[in-house]
Design an enzyme around this catalytic site. Structure first.
Site, mmCIF file in Angstrom:
data_model
loop_
_atom_site.group_PDB
_atom_site.id
_atom_site.type_symbol
_atom_site.label_atom_id
_atom_site.label_comp_id
_atom_site.label_asym_id
_atom_site.label_seq_id
_atom_site.Cartn_x
_atom_site.Cartn_y
_atom_site.Cartn_z
ATOM 1 N N MET A 228 -16.004 8.434 29.744
ATOM 2 C CA MET A 228 -15.389 8.552 28.627
ATOM 3 C C MET A 228 -15.427 7.637 27.419
ATOM 4 S SD MET A 228 -12.131 10.986 29.660
ATOM 5 C CE MET A 228 -10.928 10.063 30.061
ATOM 6 N N GLY A 229 -16.242 6.601 27.752
ATOM 7 C CA GLY A 229 -16.505 5.528 26.802
ATOM 8 C C GLY A 229 -15.411 4.596 26.734
ATOM 9 N N ASP B 210 -11.273 5.999 40.610
ATOM 10 C CA ASP B 210 -10.763 7.266 40.609
ATOM 11 C C ASP B 210 -11.177 8.097 41.833
ATOM 12 O OD1 ASP B 210 -9.895 7.669 37.525
ATOM 13 O OD2 ASP B 210 -11.856 6.626 37.450
ATOM 14 N N HIS C 237 -16.181 -1.069 29.758
ATOM 15 C CA HIS C 237 -15.783 -2.242 30.257
ATOM 16 C C HIS C 237 -16.599 -2.891 31.270
ATOM 17 C CE1 HIS C 237 -14.176 0.156 33.122
ATOM 18 N NE2 HIS C 237 -13.171 0.737 32.203
ATOM 19 N N LEU D 290 -10.140 -2.714 36.204
ATOM 20 C CA LEU D 290 -10.275 -2.612 34.528
ATOM 21 C C LEU D 290 -10.465 -0.947 34.210
ATOM 22 C CD1 LEU D 290 -13.570 -4.801 34.350
ATOM 23 C CD2 LEU D 290 -11.243 -5.290 33.521
ATOM 24 N N SER D 291 -9.877 -0.826 33.010
ATOM 25 C CA SER D 291 -9.799 0.604 32.667
ATOM 26 C C SER D 291 -9.785 0.472 31.293
ATOM 27 C CB SER D 291 -8.484 1.255 33.094
ATOM 28 O OG SER D 291 -7.880 2.412 32.556
ATOM 29 N N SER D 292 -10.308 1.592 30.600
ATOM 30 C CA SER D 292 -10.227 1.876 29.147
ATOM 31 C C SER D 292 -8.568 1.709 28.591
ATOM 32 C CB SER D 292 -10.906 2.891 28.748
ATOM 33 O OG SER D 292 -12.226 3.002 29.053
ATOM 34 N N ARG D 293 -7.952 2.447 29.489
ATOM 35 C CA ARG D 293 -6.485 2.557 29.165
ATOM 36 C C ARG D 293 -5.549 1.289 29.148
ATOM 37 N NH1 ARG D 293 -7.022 7.969 31.522
ATOM 38 N NH2 ARG D 293 -6.646 9.539 30.090
ATOM 39 N N HIS E 182 -17.550 0.198 33.801
ATOM 40 C CA HIS E 182 -18.721 1.174 33.387
ATOM 41 C C HIS E 182 -20.144 0.518 33.563
ATOM 42 C CE1 HIS E 182 -15.129 2.709 30.901
ATOM 43 N NE2 HIS E 182 -15.796 3.734 31.522
HETATM 44 P P1 AMP Z 1 -13.960 6.825 32.576
HETATM 45 O O1 AMP Z 1 -14.536 6.223 31.492
HETATM 46 O O2 AMP Z 1 -12.603 6.075 32.578
HETATM 47 O O3 AMP Z 1 -13.737 8.176 32.617
HETATM 48 O O4 AMP Z 1 -14.720 6.439 33.759
HETATM 49 C C1 AMP Z 1 -16.283 6.652 33.925
HETATM 50 C C2 AMP Z 1 -16.386 6.180 35.405
HETATM 51 O O5 AMP Z 1 -16.378 4.711 35.238
HETATM 52 C C3 AMP Z 1 -15.765 6.923 36.182
HETATM 53 O O6 AMP Z 1 -16.778 7.313 37.553
HETATM 54 C C4 AMP Z 1 -14.659 5.762 36.904
HETATM 55 O O7 AMP Z 1 -14.379 5.819 38.363
HETATM 56 C C5 AMP Z 1 -15.630 4.659 36.793
HETATM 57 N N1 AMP Z 1 -14.835 3.292 36.617
HETATM 58 C C6 AMP Z 1 -13.874 3.338 35.472
HETATM 59 N N2 AMP Z 1 -13.286 2.019 35.830
HETATM 60 C C7 AMP Z 1 -13.760 1.280 36.719
HETATM 61 C C8 AMP Z 1 -13.502 0.274 37.372
HETATM 62 N N3 AMP Z 1 -12.541 -0.769 37.282
HETATM 63 N N4 AMP Z 1 -14.308 -0.245 38.518
HETATM 64 C C9 AMP Z 1 -15.239 0.850 38.831
HETATM 65 N N5 AMP Z 1 -15.457 2.011 38.429
HETATM 66 C C10 AMP Z 1 -14.503 2.293 37.373
#
Ligand code: AMP
Length: 282
Positions: A30-31, A150, A34, A184-187, A37
């Site tokens: 979802m962009g 996730d 970090h 790490l998280s976009s949020r 990704h």
């Molecule tokens: P998102 O953009 O948050 O929907 O995440 C896209 C993909 O990146 C998903 O498969 C997430 O599980 C993975 N992802 C997000 N954060 C992390 C992280 N800290 N470590 C590993 N994978 C991640």
């Protein structure tokens, strides 16, 4: 790196690539990229000839009142990072190009979606399974890379490809964390400086639980109580959405930790809802 916006155009390109015998990997996102990704992109690079990253904030996986309209975005920065990590095609569709107004076809894996995030986000996994199926049809990958951050999503998608005979190998990537332990998280961008200082305790609590299990504790109830008390005492202002100990494959709730077990948590901290998980017994 090519940027493709149109699903039909990407599907045409992907079918051509497949006809040329190329191996295609897809990384759905979802962009607001970090290092998490980026490491998924690096993993995909090693698995395939062509790496496609999709960047789509999928409306059907957000419930009412969630952060769909405020989800962080920075396409320019994301495109630069994707290029640095050897991505061949960045797919950035619009909502309208992905969903007709009268879209009514859904993919559901209900059994694995009842607990954890599925409980507080009832439409979430239906949206995820449906959009990932659509992305698989559009990008035609042989392999797709997802993060263990996730975990429930990963379990659902593995079951979905198995049950529907979808010819995509699901590759799981470990959680990428800050040095502090914070996943790490976009949020994380929603966190204030003070909140960011205490957020790593989420992971610290999970590690504490793993140690208790290593020392012989088997009662899931006692472990969960301990973690809840730890968060209440150490993360001021936090509100637990759930603390659960589940079977890592079926996401069923465990009462005794006497075999493989995952502890998964979701905690509201300020404007963010943070999730994390740890295998507390392998
Ligand atoms: P998102 O953009 O948050 O929907 O995440 C896209 C993909 O990146 C998903 O498969 C997430 O599980 C993975 N992802 C997000 N954060 C992390 C992280 N800290 N470590 C590993 N994978 C991640």
């Amino acid at each position: 790196m090519e940027i493709i916006k149109n699903p039909q155009e990407l599907q045409k390109r992907a079918l051509e690539l497949r006809a040329q015998g190329k191996k295609v990997a897809l990384v759905p996102t979802m962009g607001y990229f970090h290092r998490g990704h980026a490491s998924l992109m690096d993993a995909a690079r090693k698995l395939a000839d062509v790496v496609i990253v999709s960047l789509f904030v999928n409306p059907t996986q957000f419930g009412p009142g969630e952060d769909l309209d405020n989800y962080p975005h920075d396409l320019e920065r994301d495109a630069a990072l994707a290029q640095e990590h050897g991505v061949d095609i960045l797919f950035t569709p619009t909502r309208d190009s992905m969903y007709y107004d009268d879209h009514c076809t859904w993919v559901e894996v209900p059994e694995l979606g009842v607990n954890l995030c599925g409980k507080s986000r009832p439409v979430h996994f239906r949206g995820v399974a449906t959009v990932v199926t659509k992305l698989f049809m559009v990008a035609q990958p042989q392999v797709a890379v997802f993060g263990q951050k996730d975990w429930q999503q990963l379990a659902i998608l593995k079951r979905m490809v198995r049950d529907l005979n979808i010819p995509v190998e699901i590759h799981a990537h470990e959680i990428v964390r800050e040095e502090s332990g914070l996943a790490l998280s976009s949020r994380n961008t929603y966190l204030t400086t003070e909140e960011k200082n205490v957020a790593p305790l989420l992971c610290k609590g999970l590690k504490m639980l793993r140690e208790m299990v290593e020392e012989g504790e088997e009662s899931a109830a006692r472990l969960k109580d301990e973690l809840e008390a730890f968060y209440a005492a150490n993360i001021p202002g936090s509100r637990v959405d759930y603390i659960e100990i589940v079977d890592p494959d079926n996401i069923t709730i465990l009462e005794r930790v006497d075999g493989p077990a995952l502890c998964a948590v979701a905690v509201y901290l300020g404007k963010a809802r943070l999730i994390d998980n740890l295998l507390i017994k392998v």
